[in-house]
Scaffold this active site. Sequence first.
Site, PDB file in Angstrom:
ATOM      1  N   ASN A  22      26.600  82.254  77.187  1.00  0.00           N
ATOM      2  CA  ASN A  22      26.838  80.836  76.993  1.00  0.00           C
ATOM      3  C   ASN A  22      27.057  80.616  75.499  1.00  0.00           C
ATOM      4  O   ASN A  22      26.105  80.620  74.716  1.00  0.00           O
ATOM      5  CB  ASN A  22      25.646  80.016  77.490  1.00  0.00           C
ATOM      6  CG  ASN A  22      25.564  80.041  79.002  1.00  0.00           C
ATOM      7  OD1 ASN A  22      26.485  79.593  79.674  1.00  0.00           O
ATOM      8  ND2 ASN A  22      24.484  80.591  79.532  1.00  0.00           N
TER       9      ASN A  22
ATOM     10  N   SER B 128      29.045  76.374  63.012  1.00  0.00           N
ATOM     11  CA  SER B 128      29.859  76.326  61.805  1.00  0.00           C
ATOM     12  C   SER B 128      29.873  77.703  61.154  1.00  0.00           C
ATOM     13  O   SER B 128      29.392  78.669  61.736  1.00  0.00           O
ATOM     14  CB  SER B 128      29.335  75.249  60.857  1.00  0.00           C
ATOM     15  OG  SER B 128      28.017  75.548  60.466  1.00  0.00           O
ATOM     16  N   SER B 129      30.353  77.782  59.976  1.00  0.00           N
ATOM     17  CA  SER B 129      30.875  79.041  59.464  1.00  0.00           C
ATOM     18  C   SER B 129      29.996  79.764  58.451  1.00  0.00           C
ATOM     19  O   SER B 129      30.449  80.145  57.382  1.00  0.00           O
ATOM     20  CB  SER B 129      32.237  78.759  58.858  1.00  0.00           C
ATOM     21  OG  SER B 129      33.060  78.161  59.825  1.00  0.00           O
TER      22      SER B 129
ATOM     23  N   GLU C 214      37.852  80.361  60.510  1.00  0.00           N
ATOM     24  CA  GLU C 214      38.608  80.494  61.746  1.00  0.00           C
ATOM     25  C   GLU C 214      39.974  79.837  61.558  1.00  0.00           C
ATOM     26  O   GLU C 214      40.087  78.862  60.835  1.00  0.00           O
ATOM     27  CB  GLU C 214      37.887  79.781  62.906  1.00  0.00           C
ATOM     28  CG  GLU C 214      36.410  80.072  63.026  1.00  0.00           C
ATOM     29  CD  GLU C 214      35.522  79.134  62.208  1.00  0.00           C
ATOM     30  OE1 GLU C 214      35.977  78.052  61.783  1.00  0.00           O
ATOM     31  OE2 GLU C 214      34.365  79.508  61.962  1.00  0.00           O
TER      32      GLU C 214
END
Length: 163
Positions: free
Chosen positions: A45, A50-51, A107
Site C-alpha cells: 500500500n 515528499s522528496s 520526480e
Amino acid sequence: MLSHITPSQLAYPTHFHISSGAGHSKHALVAFDNALIQAKISNYNLLRVSSILPINCKREDTISIPFGSLLPTAYATISSCEPNAQIAAAVAVGIPVHDTDIGVIMEYSAPCTAQEAEETVRSMVEEAMINHNIPFKTILSSSIDGTVPEGEHLSLISAIAMW
C-alpha cells in the site's frame, strides 16, 4: 505535541529501493497496476511522500517487508491513451557524502524520452542538493518510457520506496 516521541517510535525508513515499470491494458487502473508489478512495488500500500531520503538510508535490491504493508514512496507517474504518444517517468536521489545528512529525491514525468526525463530529474536533484547545502557523492536514477499502443492505456512509474 510530539516532543516525547523518539525516532524509534516512528516509522523511520532505513532502506530504499529504486525502480521503474510500465504497464498497459484497455483499463487505465489495470495499466497502472501492471506498471507497479513491473516495478516490483505492487504488493504494498503505497503512501506517497515528499522528496527526502532519510539519514543513513541504505539502498536494497529488493523490498524486505511483508506484502500489504504501508510503503512510503516518492514517485513520478504518467498515463496516456493517446495512440502512439511517447511518455516517460523518472526519479533520482542525491546520496549525501555524510551518513548524517539527508538525501533529496526528485520526480519527473512528461511526454518525452526516458533519457530526457532522466537528464531533467538528475539536474533537479543536483540543484536541490546545492540549495539544501548538502554535499553529495552520487546521484542514483531510474527512468522508463514507452509508446502508447493503439486501443490501450499505457502507464509508467518511477519510484523510490522506503521502509
